[in-house]
Each structure stands twice: as structure tokens, then as C-alpha cells.
Scaffold this active site. Sequence first.
Site, PDB file in Angstrom:
ATOM      1  N   THR A 114       0.602  -1.106   0.240  1.00 32.93           N
ATOM      2  CA  THR A 114      -0.014  -0.147  -0.353  1.00 32.93           C
ATOM      3  C   THR A 114       0.481   1.039  -0.111  1.00 32.93           C
ATOM      4  OG1 THR A 114      -1.497  -0.644   1.055  1.00 32.93           O
ATOM      5  CG2 THR A 114      -1.845   1.208   1.400  1.00 32.93           C
ATOM      6  N   LYS A 189      -7.650   1.622  -3.360  1.00 32.36           N
ATOM      7  CA  LYS A 189      -7.190   0.988  -2.062  1.00 32.36           C
ATOM      8  C   LYS A 189      -7.478   2.412  -0.561  1.00 32.36           C
ATOM      9  CE  LYS A 189      -6.042  -1.070   1.522  1.00 32.36           C
ATOM     10  NZ  LYS A 189      -4.027  -2.297   1.839  1.00 32.36           N
ATOM     11  N   LYS A 257      -0.236   5.212   8.073  1.00 34.28           N
ATOM     12  CA  LYS A 257       0.103   5.571   7.407  1.00 34.28           C
ATOM     13  C   LYS A 257      -0.726   5.304   5.707  1.00 34.28           C
ATOM     14  CE  LYS A 257       1.742   2.109   5.106  1.00 34.28           C
ATOM     15  NZ  LYS A 257       1.554   1.322   3.577  1.00 34.28           N
TER      16      LYS A 257
END
Length: 304
Positions: A114, A189, A257
Site C-alpha cells: 500500500t 485502496k 500510514k
Amino acid sequence: MPSTNPRPYDATPARKVAFLGLGVMGYPMAGHLALAGHEVTVYNRTAAKAAAWCAEFAATAAPRQAATPRAAAEGADFVFCCVGNDDDLRAVVLGDEGAFAGMRPGAVLVDHTTASAAVARELYAAARARGLHFVDAPVSGGQAGAQNGQLTVMCGGDAEAFEAARPVAAAFSRAFTLLGDSGSGQLAKMVNQICIAGLVQGLSEAIAFGMNAGLDMPRVLDVIGKGAAQSWQMDNRGKTMVEGRFDFGFAVDWMRKDLGLVLDEAKRNGSRLPVTALVDQFYADVQTIGGQRWDTSSLIKRLR
């Protein structure tokens, strides 16, 4: 870890593959590739983890450990990658010892990190310049999805590379979908993480409210989980939130994050994300009380 008992994979010819990054996601994902009959070479920054993986899957098609990403990628048809962030990704892909330096022309690198859409486009361009292919392919499903080989994979890149990789990635995925050109997987995502952030905060508030009201919350969750309030988060995390259990893999540090990537991208494309920005700060509160490695459902700790 994946079971060492073979599962009924689709009939896919064995390929020579590499896997870079054996964390909580990469370790079982690489294991499913080995169990599907592919010849897997692994690289991990901590070499002992790669050695342990090779020992666990010694009964499969000649698992091998490499000392560098370049060595792992040499001769591979497909290189899969799952590391921590943009900088980690560049470190294992670029440079003299990076995967691109070892890949043969026409090989495909499928990145499950990711990361930002910007780094996906950067590496896509670098791959094209070398006669290689790059697909950004972040995953959803968490540690359990990786262990069970049931990940949802959101992809960006060229259709040819995507179609080539899809039957191999079936070893660890239940859905492997091309959503657009390079960077589209990472953007999808981000959409996923925006949805999750709001859902977990709403569920946290609802459970805290019900507990303060003296309700039998496991029973309440059973009832409302049959109606419009139902969600994956409620089904899988609701009762453990009531119990105060937060050890389910996807840590608060990782979510922050991811939300940082989301908020950076929102600034670029002009999106307004007031709820996401607020939940990001709530996760910062959880970090300050020692919850860096707690599961993301620990948002409720702020309220109890």
C-alpha cells in the site's frame, strides 16, 4: 501462515516467481504461491525470516532464498512485492541490486505494497523504459485474508501484464481486478481505507454508547447485524471490541500510514475528507496511549 495442506487452486502452469518482503502479509502470500506449485525465490531484509520461510515450505517446488532483490528476480516470470512504504518499495525495486536490475525483458513486477499512486506511476515508467511491466496491486483482507488465500486485489496498469499475472495471483486472492491505468490500484485502496475509517469510528461510538446504556452488546450486535447496520467490521470486530481485544493484525501504525497517503492525495485532487481527517487524529490519540500495534478496531479505546 498458510496451511501446508494443498488447497484446490485453479489449474495454472507452474511459473518461476520471486517474492520480495515476508511480513505478516507477504509470508503467507508467498506460501500460497509455493503450495500452488510455483518455483518461488524469496527475499527479505531480515534474512532469517527468508530462511524460516524456505524451511517451512521445503516440501514444495525447490524454494530458494536470495541475498538481494536483484538475485531473487533473476530469471523470474513474475516478481511479487509487499513491503512497507514508498521508500521501502524504491529500495527493493530500483538501483543496482533492485529487482528491475535482475528481471528479464517482458517480466512482470506486481506490487502489493500500500503505497502512493505517485510511486506506482514512477515505477511503471521506469519498468517501461527497461522493457518490463509493473502492476500496482494493493490488497484488502488483512492478515487473515493473506493466510487463507482470500485477498481482494485492486490493480492498476496495462491489461496485458494484468492478464498474465492474474492466474498466478489466484493462489492467494479471491478477486484480482484491473481498475484502470497505473496508480488506479493504489487510488482504489485509498477509497477502501476511507470507507473503513468511517465504519470503525461509527462502530466504536455505537458500542461505547450501548455499553454506557447498560445493554448486552453482544446480543445487540447479533440483532442489528441482521439489518441495515451490518458490515464486515461489525461481524468480525464488534464483539472483540466489546471484549477489549485488539490483536488482529492490521496495526494502528499501518492505518495511519495509509490515511496519510489518502490525505496527501486528497490535497492533490481537491477532495474534502473531513471525517477521514478526524479519524486519522483519533488514531493518533490511540498511538499516544500505547496502541501503535493494536488492531484498528482499538479506536474504541478513546471512548471507554
